[in-house]
Design an enzyme around this catalytic site. Sequence first.
Site, PDB file in Angstrom:
ATOM      1  N   GLY A  10       0.550  -1.577   0.388  1.00 16.41           N
ATOM      2  CA  GLY A  10      -0.285   0.191   0.413  1.00 16.41           C
ATOM      3  C   GLY A  10       0.880   1.204  -0.039  1.00 16.41           C
ATOM      4  O   GLY A  10       0.196   2.137   0.719  1.00 16.41           O
ATOM      5  N   GLY A  13      -0.202   5.151  -1.012  1.00 19.38           N
ATOM      6  CA  GLY A  13      -1.196   6.103  -0.515  1.00 19.38           C
ATOM      7  C   GLY A  13      -0.569   7.690   0.314  1.00 19.38           C
ATOM      8  O   GLY A  13       0.794   7.609   0.842  1.00 19.38           O
ATOM      9  N   ASP A  36       2.464  -1.800  -4.091  1.00 23.93           N
ATOM     10  CA  ASP A  36       0.620  -1.540  -4.510  1.00 23.93           C
ATOM     11  C   ASP A  36      -0.225  -2.076  -5.111  1.00 23.93           C
ATOM     12  O   ASP A  36       0.341  -3.037  -6.357  1.00 23.93           O
ATOM     13  CB  ASP A  36       0.580   0.047  -4.283  1.00 23.93           C
ATOM     14  CG  ASP A  36      -0.218   0.349  -3.658  1.00 23.93           C
ATOM     15  OD1 ASP A  36      -1.303   0.469  -4.171  1.00 23.93           O
ATOM     16  OD2 ASP A  36      -0.402   1.715  -3.033  1.00 23.93           O
ATOM     17  N   ASP A  52      -1.334  -7.476  -5.158  1.00 22.76           N
ATOM     18  CA  ASP A  52      -2.637  -7.004  -3.919  1.00 22.76           C
ATOM     19  C   ASP A  52      -2.318  -8.274  -2.741  1.00 22.76           C
ATOM     20  O   ASP A  52      -2.432  -9.047  -3.267  1.00 22.76           O
ATOM     21  CB  ASP A  52      -4.191  -7.492  -5.168  1.00 22.76           C
ATOM     22  CG  ASP A  52      -5.016  -7.563  -4.652  1.00 22.76           C
ATOM     23  OD1 ASP A  52      -4.870  -7.619  -3.386  1.00 22.76           O
ATOM     24  OD2 ASP A  52      -6.091  -7.911  -4.984  1.00 22.76           O
ATOM     25  N   TYR A 141     -14.189  -0.434   9.502  1.00 22.44           N
ATOM     26  CA  TYR A 141     -13.418   0.067   9.384  1.00 22.44           C
ATOM     27  C   TYR A 141     -12.636  -0.055  11.161  1.00 22.44           C
ATOM     28  O   TYR A 141     -11.402  -0.986  10.988  1.00 22.44           O
ATOM     29  CB  TYR A 141     -12.499   1.399   8.932  1.00 22.44           C
ATOM     30  CG  TYR A 141     -11.653   1.961   9.499  1.00 22.44           C
ATOM     31  CD1 TYR A 141     -10.296   1.216   8.239  1.00 22.44           C
ATOM     32  CD2 TYR A 141     -11.257   3.917  10.482  1.00 22.44           C
ATOM     33  CE1 TYR A 141      -9.307   2.393   8.177  1.00 22.44           C
ATOM     34  CE2 TYR A 141      -9.723   3.889   9.666  1.00 22.44           C
ATOM     35  CZ  TYR A 141      -8.902   3.280   8.960  1.00 22.44           C
ATOM     36  OH  TYR A 141      -8.052   3.709   9.652  1.00 22.44           O
ATOM     37  N   LYS A 145      -9.880  -2.775  12.179  1.00 21.66           N
ATOM     38  CA  LYS A 145      -8.612  -2.475  13.127  1.00 21.66           C
ATOM     39  C   LYS A 145      -8.475  -3.909  14.161  1.00 21.66           C
ATOM     40  O   LYS A 145      -7.476  -3.667  15.073  1.00 21.66           O
ATOM     41  CB  LYS A 145      -8.669  -1.087  13.109  1.00 21.66           C
ATOM     42  CG  LYS A 145      -8.910  -0.090  11.952  1.00 21.66           C
ATOM     43  CD  LYS A 145      -7.162  -0.646  11.382  1.00 21.66           C
ATOM     44  CE  LYS A 145      -6.899   0.533  10.081  1.00 21.66           C
ATOM     45  NZ  LYS A 145      -6.022  -0.469   9.319  1.00 21.66           N
ATOM     46  N   ILE A 171      -4.051  11.614  10.135  1.00 21.69           N
ATOM     47  CA  ILE A 171      -2.732  12.468   9.499  1.00 21.69           C
ATOM     48  C   ILE A 171      -2.760  13.458   8.786  1.00 21.69           C
ATOM     49  O   ILE A 171      -3.615  13.853   7.992  1.00 21.69           O
ATOM     50  CB  ILE A 171      -1.911  10.816   9.096  1.00 21.69           C
ATOM     51  CG1 ILE A 171      -1.735  10.005  10.136  1.00 21.69           C
ATOM     52  CG2 ILE A 171      -0.479  11.538   8.259  1.00 21.69           C
ATOM     53  CD1 ILE A 171      -1.244  10.099  11.274  1.00 21.69           C
TER      54      ILE A 171
HETATM   55  P1  NAD Z   1      -4.597   5.117   1.594  1.00 25.45           P
HETATM   56  O1  NAD Z   1      -6.029   5.007   1.823  1.00 25.45           O
HETATM   57  O2  NAD Z   1      -4.076   6.709   1.068  1.00 25.45           O
HETATM   58  O3  NAD Z   1      -3.866   4.155   0.908  1.00 25.45           O
HETATM   59  C1  NAD Z   1      -3.844   2.730   0.771  1.00 25.45           C
HETATM   60  C2  NAD Z   1      -3.338   2.498  -0.037  1.00 25.45           C
HETATM   61  O4  NAD Z   1      -3.699   0.925  -0.282  1.00 25.45           O
HETATM   62  C3  NAD Z   1      -3.816   2.704  -1.425  1.00 25.45           C
HETATM   63  O5  NAD Z   1      -2.541   3.375  -2.546  1.00 25.45           O
HETATM   64  C4  NAD Z   1      -3.855   1.770  -2.094  1.00 25.45           C
HETATM   65  O6  NAD Z   1      -4.367   2.104  -3.174  1.00 25.45           O
HETATM   66  C5  NAD Z   1      -3.841   0.218  -1.535  1.00 25.45           C
HETATM   67  N1  NAD Z   1      -4.855  -1.040  -1.324  1.00 25.45           N
HETATM   68  C6  NAD Z   1      -5.726  -0.945  -1.523  1.00 25.45           C
HETATM   69  N2  NAD Z   1      -5.937  -1.910  -1.656  1.00 25.45           N
HETATM   70  C7  NAD Z   1      -5.330  -2.377  -1.425  1.00 25.45           C
HETATM   71  C8  NAD Z   1      -4.706  -4.056  -1.752  1.00 25.45           C
HETATM   72  N3  NAD Z   1      -6.232  -5.241  -2.292  1.00 25.45           N
HETATM   73  N4  NAD Z   1      -3.473  -4.414  -1.887  1.00 25.45           N
HETATM   74  C9  NAD Z   1      -2.110  -3.675  -1.846  1.00 25.45           C
HETATM   75  N5  NAD Z   1      -2.428  -2.524  -1.511  1.00 25.45           N
HETATM   76  C10 NAD Z   1      -4.164  -1.647  -1.640  1.00 25.45           C
HETATM   77  O7  NAD Z   1      -4.386   4.847   3.344  1.00 25.45           O
HETATM   78  P2  NAD Z   1      -3.243   5.776   4.174  1.00 25.45           P
HETATM   79  O8  NAD Z   1      -4.153   6.448   4.773  1.00 25.45           O
HETATM   80  O9  NAD Z   1      -2.025   6.073   3.360  1.00 25.45           O
HETATM   81  O10 NAD Z   1      -3.150   4.223   5.850  1.00 25.45           O
HETATM   82  C11 NAD Z   1      -2.606   3.604   5.261  1.00 25.45           C
HETATM   83  C12 NAD Z   1      -2.791   2.830   7.182  1.00 25.45           C
HETATM   84  O11 NAD Z   1      -2.636   3.872   7.636  1.00 25.45           O
HETATM   85  C13 NAD Z   1      -3.759   2.314   6.554  1.00 25.45           C
HETATM   86  O12 NAD Z   1      -3.720   0.608   6.873  1.00 25.45           O
HETATM   87  C14 NAD Z   1      -4.824   2.989   6.873  1.00 25.45           C
HETATM   88  O13 NAD Z   1      -5.997   2.334   7.916  1.00 25.45           O
HETATM   89  C15 NAD Z   1      -4.084   3.100   8.193  1.00 25.45           C
HETATM   90  N6  NAD Z   1      -5.212   4.702   8.783  1.00 25.45           N
HETATM   91  C16 NAD Z   1      -4.398   6.181   7.930  1.00 25.45           C
HETATM   92  C17 NAD Z   1      -4.604   7.044   8.646  1.00 25.45           C
HETATM   93  C18 NAD Z   1      -4.494   8.227   7.893  1.00 25.45           C
HETATM   94  O14 NAD Z   1      -4.788   9.390   8.815  1.00 25.45           O
HETATM   95  N7  NAD Z   1      -4.121   8.522   7.095  1.00 25.45           N
HETATM   96  C19 NAD Z   1      -5.127   6.693  10.063  1.00 25.45           C
HETATM   97  C20 NAD Z   1      -4.611   5.677  11.308  1.00 25.45           C
HETATM   98  C21 NAD Z   1      -4.282   4.827  10.279  1.00 25.45           C
HETATM   99  N1  SER Z   2      -7.803   9.611   8.911  1.00 24.09           N
HETATM  100  C1  SER Z   2      -8.653   7.596   9.481  1.00 24.09           C
HETATM  101  C2  SER Z   2      -9.585   8.330   8.857  1.00 24.09           C
HETATM  102  O1  SER Z   2     -10.319   8.661   8.733  1.00 24.09           O
HETATM  103  C3  SER Z   2      -8.515   7.624  10.594  1.00 24.09           C
HETATM  104  O2  SER Z   2      -8.204   5.708  10.662  1.00 24.09           O
HETATM  105  O3  SER Z   2     -10.116   6.536   8.704  1.00 24.09           O
END
Ligand code: NAD
Ligand code: SER
Length: 315
Positions: A10, A13, A36, A52, A141, A145, A171
């Site tokens: 991933g 992202g 990704d 994937d 979601y 988690k 974030i």
């Molecule tokens: P994002 O949605 O920006 O990125 C997720 C990435 O996963 C994408 O690039 C997508 O193409 C890829 N993806 C989706 N399905 C997939 C699959 N089947 N196989 C491989 N890749 C796949 O998410 P993010 O904000 O970068 O978050 C990363 C992690 O951190 C996640 O687990 C999210 O739950 C966690 N998180 C994020 C935040 C935040 O605010 N960004 C907060 C809490 C937790």
């Molecule tokens: N930033 C994330 C969301 O809003 C929190 O895990 O889903």
Amino acid sequence: MNNEKILIIGANGQIGTVLTQALRDLYGQDQVIASDLAAVPTMPAGPFETLDVLNAVRLGEIVRQYGIGQVYHLAAILSAKGEQHPKWAWEINMGGVFNVLEAAREYRLKVFFPSSIASFGPFAERQNTPQHGPLEPTTVYGISKVAGELWSQYYHLRYGVDVRSLRYPGIISYQSMPGGGTTDYAVDIYHKAVLKEDFTCFLSAGTRLPMMYMDDAVRATLSLMDAPAEKVKLRTSYNLAGMSFTPAEIAAEIQKHYPEFRVSYQPDFRQAIADSWPESIDDADARNDWGWAPQFDLASMTAEMLSRLKEKYAR
Ligand code: NAD
Ligand code: SER
């Protein structure tokens, strides 16, 4: 110094884009394999594999091909997108965790699994939400988690897998855009300010949520992964705090730099998600166990976000 090869799942992202670069800066470009669903032009230069995470066979092939020792499993469907497609979100979020934990068991991998403030639900204390207490999330979601946290702990206790996890707040980053969460407004608002556009917020003015600047999130992640194993006492997931603010407060902070910036409020389905989450987090365990301390508050993050985005749009 870590000599193990690292796989990021991933990696395209919001967090993966920045974490991949940070890990490559630390350990060398070829040590870190980004992966990704497909390659995108915004990825930092370096090795990339299409993966994937639901494809366990391909995951095993990549682990063997590169001699991977650590996996950062970032692939997930976030809170807002998850509520629109609950079954799909469950399949990806849980299927992904299982495949990664199974690969970790088979190949003795060290794993980072990000959890979230979404693990908490309406029965948790909303201010200074403690590490231990009711979770009971009401989003798919959040359920995924909590299940991921518990399965991580299970694989640690049962199979000795070195899996580590943080409950990230929302974030905020200038380098990359968020991918479908409830905290996304707090990134978008900065873009609109710099572009001199009005902003319509999908949460109400007084909705307070825990947030964190990307620099702090990456630092927390690297320091947890680098901590001696005996210091990592929680194998579910650590509470992690940076700052907490409302849309009205972030707007007021931006208006110190852009006095003409205007914000209006049109709460949508994401309001109910936010209302089920904590307002602020008690991260005493992370501070005590492995020395966590955030560096950014709302004022310093806002100054940095605005100046970085201004540079970005000027280019
Ligand atoms: P994002 O949605 O920006 O990125 C997720 C990435 O996963 C994408 O690039 C997508 O193409 C890829 N993806 C989706 N399905 C997939 C699959 N089947 N196989 C491989 N890749 C796949 O998410 P993010 O904000 O970068 O978050 C990363 C992690 O951190 C996640 O687990 C999210 O739950 C966690 N998180 C994020 C935040 C935040 O605010 N960004 C907060 C809490 C937790
Ligand atoms: N930033 C994330 C969301 O809003 C929190 O895990 O889903």
